[in-house]
Design a protein around this motif. Structure first.
Motif, PDB file in Angstrom:
ATOM      1  N   ASN A 215      18.376  12.041  -3.721  1.00  0.00           N
ATOM      2  CA  ASN A 215      18.074  11.686  -2.327  1.00  0.00           C
ATOM      3  C   ASN A 215      16.948  12.589  -1.839  1.00  0.00           C
ATOM      4  O   ASN A 215      17.174  13.729  -1.435  1.00  0.00           O
ATOM      5  CB  ASN A 215      19.328  11.861  -1.474  1.00  0.00           C
ATOM      6  N   LYS A 216      15.733  12.066  -1.908  1.00  0.00           N
ATOM      7  CA  LYS A 216      14.546  12.834  -1.547  1.00  0.00           C
ATOM      8  C   LYS A 216      13.986  12.346  -0.211  1.00  0.00           C
ATOM      9  O   LYS A 216      14.579  11.487   0.439  1.00  0.00           O
ATOM     10  CB  LYS A 216      13.499  12.752  -2.653  1.00  0.00           C
ATOM     11  N   GLY A 217      12.819  12.884   0.174  1.00  0.00           N
ATOM     12  CA  GLY A 217      12.349  12.669   1.537  1.00  0.00           C
ATOM     13  C   GLY A 217      11.148  11.777   1.727  1.00  0.00           C
ATOM     14  O   GLY A 217      10.586  11.736   2.821  1.00  0.00           O
ATOM     15  N   ALA A 218      10.719  11.048   0.693  1.00  0.00           N
ATOM     16  CA  ALA A 218       9.534  10.199   0.838  1.00  0.00           C
ATOM     17  C   ALA A 218       9.832   8.977   1.698  1.00  0.00           C
ATOM     18  O   ALA A 218      10.959   8.467   1.717  1.00  0.00           O
ATOM     19  CB  ALA A 218       9.027   9.763  -0.528  1.00  0.00           C
ATOM     20  N   ASN A 219       8.810   8.495   2.397  1.00  0.00           N
ATOM     21  CA  ASN A 219       8.911   7.215   3.075  1.00  0.00           C
ATOM     22  C   ASN A 219       8.876   6.080   2.060  1.00  0.00           C
ATOM     23  O   ASN A 219       8.497   6.274   0.899  1.00  0.00           O
ATOM     24  CB  ASN A 219       7.763   7.037   4.072  1.00  0.00           C
ATOM     25  N   VAL A 220       9.244   4.892   2.496  1.00  0.00           N
ATOM     26  CA  VAL A 220       9.135   3.682   1.680  1.00  0.00           C
ATOM     27  C   VAL A 220       7.990   2.845   2.240  1.00  0.00           C
ATOM     28  O   VAL A 220       7.950   2.572   3.441  1.00  0.00           O
ATOM     29  CB  VAL A 220      10.435   2.857   1.706  1.00  0.00           C
ATOM     30  N   GLY A 221       7.043   2.463   1.382  1.00  0.00           N
ATOM     31  CA  GLY A 221       5.927   1.671   1.865  1.00  0.00           C
ATOM     32  C   GLY A 221       5.152   1.021   0.749  1.00  0.00           C
ATOM     33  O   GLY A 221       5.597   0.978  -0.399  1.00  0.00           O
ATOM     34  N   ASN A 222       3.974   0.508   1.089  1.00  0.00           N
ATOM     35  CA  ASN A 222       3.122  -0.172   0.098  1.00  0.00           C
ATOM     36  C   ASN A 222       2.075   0.798  -0.457  1.00  0.00           C
ATOM     37  O   ASN A 222       0.907   0.450  -0.643  1.00  0.00           O
ATOM     38  CB  ASN A 222       2.443  -1.402   0.707  1.00  0.00           C
ATOM     39  N   TYR A 223       2.512   2.010  -0.756  1.00  0.00           N
ATOM     40  CA  TYR A 223       1.634   3.053  -1.304  1.00  0.00           C
ATOM     41  C   TYR A 223       2.515   4.116  -1.956  1.00  0.00           C
ATOM     42  O   TYR A 223       3.751   4.101  -1.833  1.00  0.00           O
ATOM     43  CB  TYR A 223       0.793   3.702  -0.191  1.00  0.00           C
ATOM     44  N   TYR A 224       1.878   5.048  -2.664  1.00  0.00           N
ATOM     45  CA  TYR A 224       2.577   6.249  -3.107  1.00  0.00           C
ATOM     46  C   TYR A 224       1.724   7.459  -2.723  1.00  0.00           C
ATOM     47  O   TYR A 224       0.562   7.319  -2.335  1.00  0.00           O
ATOM     48  CB  TYR A 224       2.852   6.220  -4.614  1.00  0.00           C
ATOM     49  N   ILE A 225       2.307   8.645  -2.819  1.00  0.00           N
ATOM     50  CA  ILE A 225       1.602   9.884  -2.499  1.00  0.00           C
ATOM     51  C   ILE A 225       1.218  10.576  -3.803  1.00  0.00           C
ATOM     52  O   ILE A 225       2.062  10.786  -4.674  1.00  0.00           O
ATOM     53  CB  ILE A 225       2.458  10.821  -1.631  1.00  0.00           C
ATOM     54  N   THR A 226      -0.048  10.934  -3.940  1.00  0.00           N
ATOM     55  CA  THR A 226      -0.554  11.559  -5.151  1.00  0.00           C
ATOM     56  C   THR A 226      -0.171  13.036  -5.215  1.00  0.00           C
ATOM     57  O   THR A 226       0.369  13.603  -4.261  1.00  0.00           O
ATOM     58  CB  THR A 226      -2.083  11.452  -5.219  1.00  0.00           C
ATOM     59  N   SER A 227      -0.506  13.669  -6.340  1.00  0.00           N
ATOM     60  CA  SER A 227      -0.246  15.099  -6.501  1.00  0.00           C
ATOM     61  C   SER A 227      -0.990  15.927  -5.458  1.00  0.00           C
ATOM     62  O   SER A 227      -0.568  17.033  -5.112  1.00  0.00           O
ATOM     63  CB  SER A 227      -0.632  15.546  -7.910  1.00  0.00           C
ATOM     64  N   ALA A 228      -2.094  15.379  -4.952  1.00  0.00           N
ATOM     65  CA  ALA A 228      -2.869  16.071  -3.918  1.00  0.00           C
ATOM     66  C   ALA A 228      -2.356  15.790  -2.507  1.00  0.00           C
ATOM     67  O   ALA A 228      -2.922  16.279  -1.526  1.00  0.00           O
ATOM     68  CB  ALA A 228      -4.336  15.673  -4.025  1.00  0.00           C
ATOM     69  N   GLY A 229      -1.304  14.988  -2.387  1.00  0.00           N
ATOM     70  CA  GLY A 229      -0.720  14.694  -1.085  1.00  0.00           C
ATOM     71  C   GLY A 229      -1.388  13.574  -0.323  1.00  0.00           C
ATOM     72  O   GLY A 229      -1.164  13.425   0.888  1.00  0.00           O
ATOM     73  N   ALA A 230      -2.178  12.750  -1.021  1.00  0.00           N
ATOM     74  CA  ALA A 230      -2.893  11.643  -0.363  1.00  0.00           C
ATOM     75  C   ALA A 230      -2.255  10.306  -0.696  1.00  0.00           C
ATOM     76  O   ALA A 230      -1.665  10.131  -1.776  1.00  0.00           O
ATOM     77  CB  ALA A 230      -4.349  11.640  -0.814  1.00  0.00           C
ATOM     78  N   LYS A 231      -2.359   9.354   0.208  1.00  0.00           N
ATOM     79  CA  LYS A 231      -1.874   8.004  -0.063  1.00  0.00           C
ATOM     80  C   LYS A 231      -2.785   7.336  -1.090  1.00  0.00           C
ATOM     81  O   LYS A 231      -4.012   7.438  -1.016  1.00  0.00           O
ATOM     82  CB  LYS A 231      -1.843   7.169   1.212  1.00  0.00           C
ATOM     83  N   ALA A 232      -2.189   6.625  -2.032  1.00  0.00           N
ATOM     84  CA  ALA A 232      -2.950   5.911  -3.061  1.00  0.00           C
ATOM     85  C   ALA A 232      -2.154   4.683  -3.479  1.00  0.00           C
ATOM     86  O   ALA A 232      -0.988   4.510  -3.098  1.00  0.00           O
ATOM     87  CB  ALA A 232      -3.215   6.810  -4.265  1.00  0.00           C
ATOM     88  N   GLY A 233      -2.792   3.823  -4.268  1.00  0.00           N
ATOM     89  CA  GLY A 233      -2.124   2.609  -4.719  1.00  0.00           C
ATOM     90  C   GLY A 233      -1.752   1.686  -3.578  1.00  0.00           C
ATOM     91  O   GLY A 233      -0.819   0.884  -3.702  1.00  0.00           O
ATOM     92  N   ILE A 234      -2.466   1.788  -2.454  1.00  0.00           N
ATOM     93  CA  ILE A 234      -2.143   0.936  -1.304  1.00  0.00           C
ATOM     94  C   ILE A 234      -2.442  -0.511  -1.668  1.00  0.00           C
ATOM     95  O   ILE A 234      -3.561  -0.841  -2.047  1.00  0.00           O
ATOM     96  CB  ILE A 234      -2.959   1.353  -0.068  1.00  0.00           C
TER      97      ILE A 234
END
Length: 268
Positions: A215-234
């Motif tokens: 049970n982690k803390g990421a949001n659910v959406g049409n993207y993921y967060i990269t190792s650098a903390g940026a949204k990608a794969g939108i």
């Protein structure tokens, strides 16, 4: 983009409510964690969650700036640039593992992809920020086909299944995509469906020793967060419907949901 009249919006709300009621004859109301239509209009920036949890999704821009339009009997939004995204805030009921064991769940998406290149996310709960990873599950177009991953974050491990076709021809048409998981902590419990037909044919080579999701803390959406903390794969896509359910959908239920959604979006 012209403003949507209150009368027209009321008619589409009725269509959505009818579809939700039909969906609930297939999936028990208590198992529906989220259910949204992309029916925001004008300056609205939220998507109403029609589950009993009532935890709305958030849009990155107003509906007017996401090209709100009508297909079939549903409103849709077009996420076609890098800053266009939607998400649900993290919540305990969107996690399906406790680090010891997994629980069954399924993701349901009705979407018209503008493109399937660039590893776009259909529905993802994944944050790979270095030093603060929050990886749970990812339903997406990999370089090799439609894929669904489950992640054991603390072990840096995952299990996965995918199709063996790219389906590049899916761009420009509405399809239903569903991933199901029976909670057995193994890739054998994963299935992927496209327009109601099971399409997963490949077990992706696992990485690490997988025990369970956490049970982690990421949001659910049409993207993921990269190792650098940026949204990608939108994902670049026209979205009509997303549901997250706390059960493994059977083939019979997948067939019924697929028919229901594609009838309403006007492709069958």
């Amino acid at each position: 983009m012209p403003r949507i009249s209150p009368v027209l919006k009321k008619n589409f709300n009725r269509n959505s409510e009818y579809l939700v009621n039909e969906f609930k004859t297939i999936v028990a109301d208590s198992n529906i964690r989220r259910i949204i239509f992309f029916d925001a209009t004008n300056n609205e920036t939220t998507l109403k969650d029609r589950s009993t949890n009532k935890k709305d999704a958030t849009l990155s821009l107003t509906a007017a700036n996401l090209d709100s339009t009508i297909d079939g009997r549903l409103r849709v939004l077009n996420f076609n640039t890098s800053g266009d995204f939607w998400d649900f805030n993290d919540s305990d009921d969107l996690s399906f593992g406790d680090g010891t064991a997994d629980n069954a769940f399924s993701l349901v998406v009705c979407v018209n992809m503008n493109s399937v290149s660039g590893v776009p996310m259909l529905c993802s709960k994944q944050d790979a920020t270095t030093g603060n990873t929050k990886r749970e599950y990812v339903f997406y177009w990999s370089a090799n086909g439609l894929q669904f991953d489950i992640n054991d974050d603390s072990a840096s491990a995952f299990k996965s299944r995918r199709s063996d076709l790219i389906y590049s021809g899916d761009a420009g048409k509405y399809y239903t995509y569903m991933s199901t998981y029976n909670g057995n902590s193994d890739s054998t419990g994963i299935k992927i469906y496209r327009n109601g037909t099971r399409v997963d044919t490949v077990t992706v080579t696992p990485v690490g020793t997988y025990t369970a999701m956490e049970n982690k803390g990421a949001n659910v959406g049409n993207y993921y967060i990269t190792s650098a903390g940026a949204k990608a794969g939108i994902s670049s896509a026209k979205y009509a419907f997303v549901a997250i359910v706390a059960e493994e959908l059977t083939q019979s239920k997948v067939t019924s949901i697929d028919k229901l959604l594609r009838q309403y979006i006007g492709v069958i």
